[in-house]
Design an enzyme around this catalytic site. Structure first.
Site, PDB file in Angstrom:
ATOM      1  N   CYS A 160       0.802  -1.222   0.000  1.00 15.97           N
ATOM      2  CA  CYS A 160       0.000   0.000   0.000  1.00 15.97           C
ATOM      3  C   CYS A 160       0.833   1.269   0.000  1.00 15.97           C
ATOM      4  O   CYS A 160       0.288   2.352  -0.216  1.00 15.97           O
ATOM      5  CB  CYS A 160      -0.929  -0.001   1.217  1.00 15.97           C
ATOM      6  SG  CYS A 160      -2.091  -1.397   1.256  1.00 15.97           S
ATOM      7  N   HIS A 164      12.630   1.093   5.202  1.00 14.60           N
ATOM      8  CA  HIS A 164      12.402  -0.317   4.875  1.00 14.60           C
ATOM      9  C   HIS A 164      12.942  -1.176   6.015  1.00 14.60           C
ATOM     10  O   HIS A 164      14.121  -1.105   6.354  1.00 14.60           O
ATOM     11  CB  HIS A 164      13.112  -0.682   3.567  1.00 14.60           C
ATOM     12  CG  HIS A 164      12.506  -1.853   2.856  1.00 14.60           C
ATOM     13  ND1 HIS A 164      12.284  -3.068   3.466  1.00 14.60           N
ATOM     14  CD2 HIS A 164      12.051  -2.003   1.585  1.00 14.60           C
ATOM     15  CE1 HIS A 164      11.734  -3.902   2.604  1.00 14.60           C
ATOM     16  NE2 HIS A 164      11.580  -3.284   1.456  1.00 14.60           N
ATOM     17  N   HIS A 222      -1.894  19.672   7.600  1.00 13.90           N
ATOM     18  CA  HIS A 222      -2.778  18.580   7.177  1.00 13.90           C
ATOM     19  C   HIS A 222      -2.015  17.263   7.198  1.00 13.90           C
ATOM     20  O   HIS A 222      -0.819  17.218   6.879  1.00 13.90           O
ATOM     21  CB  HIS A 222      -3.328  18.845   5.766  1.00 13.90           C
ATOM     22  CG  HIS A 222      -3.964  20.202   5.608  1.00 13.90           C
ATOM     23  ND1 HIS A 222      -5.193  20.511   6.130  1.00 13.90           N
ATOM     24  CD2 HIS A 222      -3.509  21.327   4.990  1.00 13.90           C
ATOM     25  CE1 HIS A 222      -5.489  21.768   5.838  1.00 13.90           C
ATOM     26  NE2 HIS A 222      -4.477  22.287   5.145  1.00 13.90           N
ATOM     27  N   HIS A 272      -2.457   6.757   5.665  1.00 15.71           N
ATOM     28  CA  HIS A 272      -2.992   5.657   4.873  1.00 15.71           C
ATOM     29  C   HIS A 272      -4.207   5.033   5.555  1.00 15.71           C
ATOM     30  O   HIS A 272      -4.138   4.590   6.703  1.00 15.71           O
ATOM     31  CB  HIS A 272      -1.910   4.597   4.661  1.00 15.71           C
ATOM     32  CG  HIS A 272      -2.430   3.310   4.096  1.00 15.71           C
ATOM     33  ND1 HIS A 272      -3.200   3.248   2.951  1.00 15.71           N
ATOM     34  CD2 HIS A 272      -2.301   2.025   4.537  1.00 15.71           C
ATOM     35  CE1 HIS A 272      -3.527   1.991   2.703  1.00 15.71           C
ATOM     36  NE2 HIS A 272      -2.989   1.239   3.654  1.00 15.71           N
ATOM     37  N   HIS A 293     -14.298   5.388   5.531  1.00 18.69           N
ATOM     38  CA  HIS A 293     -15.746   5.176   5.614  1.00 18.69           C
ATOM     39  C   HIS A 293     -16.394   5.190   4.238  1.00 18.69           C
ATOM     40  O   HIS A 293     -17.262   4.364   3.944  1.00 18.69           O
ATOM     41  CB  HIS A 293     -16.364   6.253   6.505  1.00 18.69           C
ATOM     42  CG  HIS A 293     -17.843   6.133   6.687  1.00 18.69           C
ATOM     43  ND1 HIS A 293     -18.763   6.738   5.839  1.00 18.69           N
ATOM     44  CD2 HIS A 293     -18.582   5.462   7.608  1.00 18.69           C
ATOM     45  CE1 HIS A 293     -19.984   6.457   6.249  1.00 18.69           C
ATOM     46  NE2 HIS A 293     -19.910   5.686   7.309  1.00 18.69           N
ATOM     47  N   ASN A 310     -10.460   0.712   2.081  1.00 15.95           N
ATOM     48  CA  ASN A 310      -9.010   0.697   1.883  1.00 15.95           C
ATOM     49  C   ASN A 310      -8.724   0.516   0.398  1.00 15.95           C
ATOM     50  O   ASN A 310      -8.823  -0.592  -0.137  1.00 15.95           O
ATOM     51  CB  ASN A 310      -8.389  -0.440   2.703  1.00 15.95           C
ATOM     52  CG  ASN A 310      -6.870  -0.482   2.575  1.00 15.95           C
ATOM     53  OD1 ASN A 310      -6.261   0.278   1.819  1.00 15.95           O
ATOM     54  ND2 ASN A 310      -6.251  -1.385   3.317  1.00 15.95           N
TER      55      ASN A 310
END
Length: 606
Positions: free
Chosen positions: A334, A413, A497, A501, A530, A534
């Site tokens: 993702c 990573h 802001h 994810h 909502h 995802n």
């Protein structure tokens, strides 16, 4: 029974309002009491004596003073057992006093008045911290302004003759002047040639699924019951949906609406063409982009990697140039959207006067899990269809119409750790069904990756005041007391802001807690989860679109995008808004933004 003060002013009955208070409140309250008495020149009125039959309180009681137009009223208060009830108790008591005073036509100016004073009560530490931040962050300015002012006054005091004699005393000839000018030009040229080229985000577009693809909870559970005979699996997926934070308007691709689903190669390509081409078409319409103007193409899709690739599919559809530099990223989870940004940025640094098209998506059709392993059923419940197309450019003329400028990309990573490497893992279960397993240690590993990412990005974005506090606390833990808690920098001072994810409610909750963010800071992430579910790597752009749809993006605002992915990776991107973004007339939120934000309960009973 009524009690009167030594000023013969009428008082309110005190027996009605016994408000419990914790002792910690009284230090702050006494300061307010003393200040009001000093301003009003009113003597301290002691509380009325208790009746002889009234039992003596076991705790030291402090009064609550309400000042009306004619008198000061004292109300006894006892310590509160549960602090969370303080607000409701105080509210009820104050409202009752106000009603009694209003019945007699008095104007009430009320404040809570307590006991012994302390430094934290007499000084507003909030303003002390603001003063410290301003002093540290503008230290050089505050230091140089007096020096420059003194220099200007000294030059103004000197006459023209003195200035001319000072110039002649330098004994500069033409050779010295030319060498100095050449040195300045050379240093300036090296600086401008070596600094990185600016990367602008001209515009972006998010795919908006049609209503025919919506999957309400009832439809999802009905299909699940028809597909599987395992009642335990059905109950487990029901509990996941109830606590997922998803709404009733999330969408799945057409192939997943069949009973049973149809995860064929043809259906997967059809979904890819639907979401990718729709997003690119909308971006072309917004920007007036022509296919021949695209110099770099980067596509990321983690789990669907056909041959020819998705980047080749786009080149074929839009007839892009033969010398285009194209890349197709897969298997990166993702967070691959921010990896694509990093790759596009590096390419734009090498190739001047270029445009880069970045496409982020995840194809859901081929990844439906048929088995009964609980850790592999979670993606079925959480992942939904979506895509985003982003136009980046390093052309100077694009700066006038660009929305944002890319400031930083930081990648972390943790794949060297075996636990992190296997926490999101594609494998087959005991029955041979392929799927994605999510480890129970996922949140702990994500938190560890986030800490490493923050350690790198903090010095790049945090003001000097926060960096000094972090450094002093780190030194104190090493040299003075190892039990001191580490200082968590206030990233709200660096960003206006946050786009976290939308991987699930637990991910958003964990980051909100660790970064000490408010509900409004994570509102875009929760509402995206909502409304769209995802959507993997493209979820960050739905969140950015939400902020714009709410009209909150102003010139100079900074945005922090945080993505997590398999491997395990935590990646960040920092954007700076170049112009105030008007509320778009179209986009993924155009037909529902007026309904958001919505209240999302902890559990939705199905």
């Amino acid at each position: 029974m009524m009690q009167k003060s030594n000023k013969s002013s009428p008082t309110l009955p005190t027996g009605l309002f016994k408000l419990p208070h914790p002792p910690q409140i009284y230090q702050l309250l006494l300061v307010i009491s003393s200040r009001l008495r000093h301003r009003a020149r009113v003597p301290y009125i002691r509380p009325p004596n208790r009746a002889p039959d009234t039992p003596s309180p076991t705790h030291h009681c402090k009064p609550i003073r309400l000042r009306t137009a004619s008198h000061l009223q004292i109300v006894h208060a006892a310590p509160l057992k549960k602090k969370k009830k303080l607000k409701s108790y105080v509210g009820r008591g104050v409202r009752a006093l106000v009603r009694c005073a209003a019945a007699r036509g008095e104007v009430v100016r009320a404040s809570i008045m307590p006991g012994a004073a302390g430094y934290s009560g007499s000084v507003k530490l909030k303003y002390v911290k603001l003063g410290y931040q301003y002093l540290v962050n503008h230290f050089l300015t505050l230091l140089l302004v007096p020096v420059m002012a003194a220099t200007a006054l000294e030059l103004a005091r000197m006459g023209p003759g003195e200035l001319l004699s000072l110039w002649r005393s330098l004994q500069l000839d033409l050779v010295h002047i030319l060498c100095s000018v050449f040195l300045v030009v050379f240093v300036g040229t090296v600086y401008f040639m070596s600094r990185p080229r600016p990367v602008y985000l001209v515009d972006y577009s998010c795919y908006k699924p049609p209503p025919s693809c919506r999957v309400p909870f009832a439809t999802f559970m009905e299909h699940t019951r028809l597909i599987t005979d395992d009642e335990k699996s059905v109950r487990f997926q029901t509990r996941i949906l109830e606590r997922s934070g998803l709404g009733e308007e999330t969408c799945l691709p057409p192939a997943n609406h069949y009973i049973p689903p149809n995860p064929s190669m043809e259906a997967s390509r059809a979904e890819a063409q639907l979401v990718i081409f729709s997003a690119i078409d909308d971006l072309v319409r917004r920007t007036g982009l022509k296919p021949k103007d695209i110099d770099i193409l980067v596509v990321n899709c983690s789990l669907f990697s056909p041959t020819p690739s998705l980047s080749a599919m786009i080149i074929n559809k839009y007839k892009l140039r033969s010398n285009i530099r194209s890349f197709n990223l897969s298997g990166m989870g993702c967070s691959a959207g921010l990896i694509s940004l990093d790759l596009a940025r590096d390419m734009l640094q090498v190739h001047p006067n270029s445009n880069a098209l970045v496409v982020s998506t995840e194809i859901i059709t081929p990844n439906f899990y048929w088995g009964t392993r609980r850790d592999m059923m979670l993606p079925n419940c959480l992942f939904r269809m979506g895509a985003a197309a982003i136009l980046l450019s390093n052309r100077r003329r694009e700066a006038r119409r660009a929305k944002y400028r890319l400031m930083h990309v930081v990648r972390t990573h943790k794949g060297a750790d075996d636990r992190a490497y296997r926490c999101v893992y594609e494998e087959e279960d005991e029955q041979g069904h392929s799927g994605i397993s999510l480890s129970k240690e996922l949140m702990a590993i994500a938190g560890d990756a986030l800490k490493s990412n923050i350690t790198t990005i903090g010095p790049l974005v945090l003001p000097m005041s926060e960096q000094l506090l972090f450094f002093f606390r780190l030194v104190g833990r090493k040299l003075i007391n190892k039990k001191w808690k580490p200082y968590i920098p206030d990233f709200k001072l660096a960003f206006e802001h946050f786009c976290i994810h939308a991987g699930g409610r637990a991910v958003i909750d964990e980051l909100q807690k660790n970064l000490d963010l408010s509900a409004q800071h994570v509102e875009a992430s929760r509402m995206t989860l909502h409304r769209f579910g995802n959507t993997s790597s493209s979820s960050l752009w739905y969140e950015l679109a939400y902020i714009e749809a709410k009209g909150r993006m102003r010139r100079g605002d900074r945005v922090w995008q945080i993505g997590f992915g398999s491997g395990f990776k935590c990646n960040s991107a920092v954007w700076k808004c170049l112009r105030t973004v008007k509320t778009p007339a179209d986009g993924p939120w155009d037909d529902c933004i007026h309904r958001y934000p919505v209240d999302i309960p902890e559990v939705v009973k199905l």
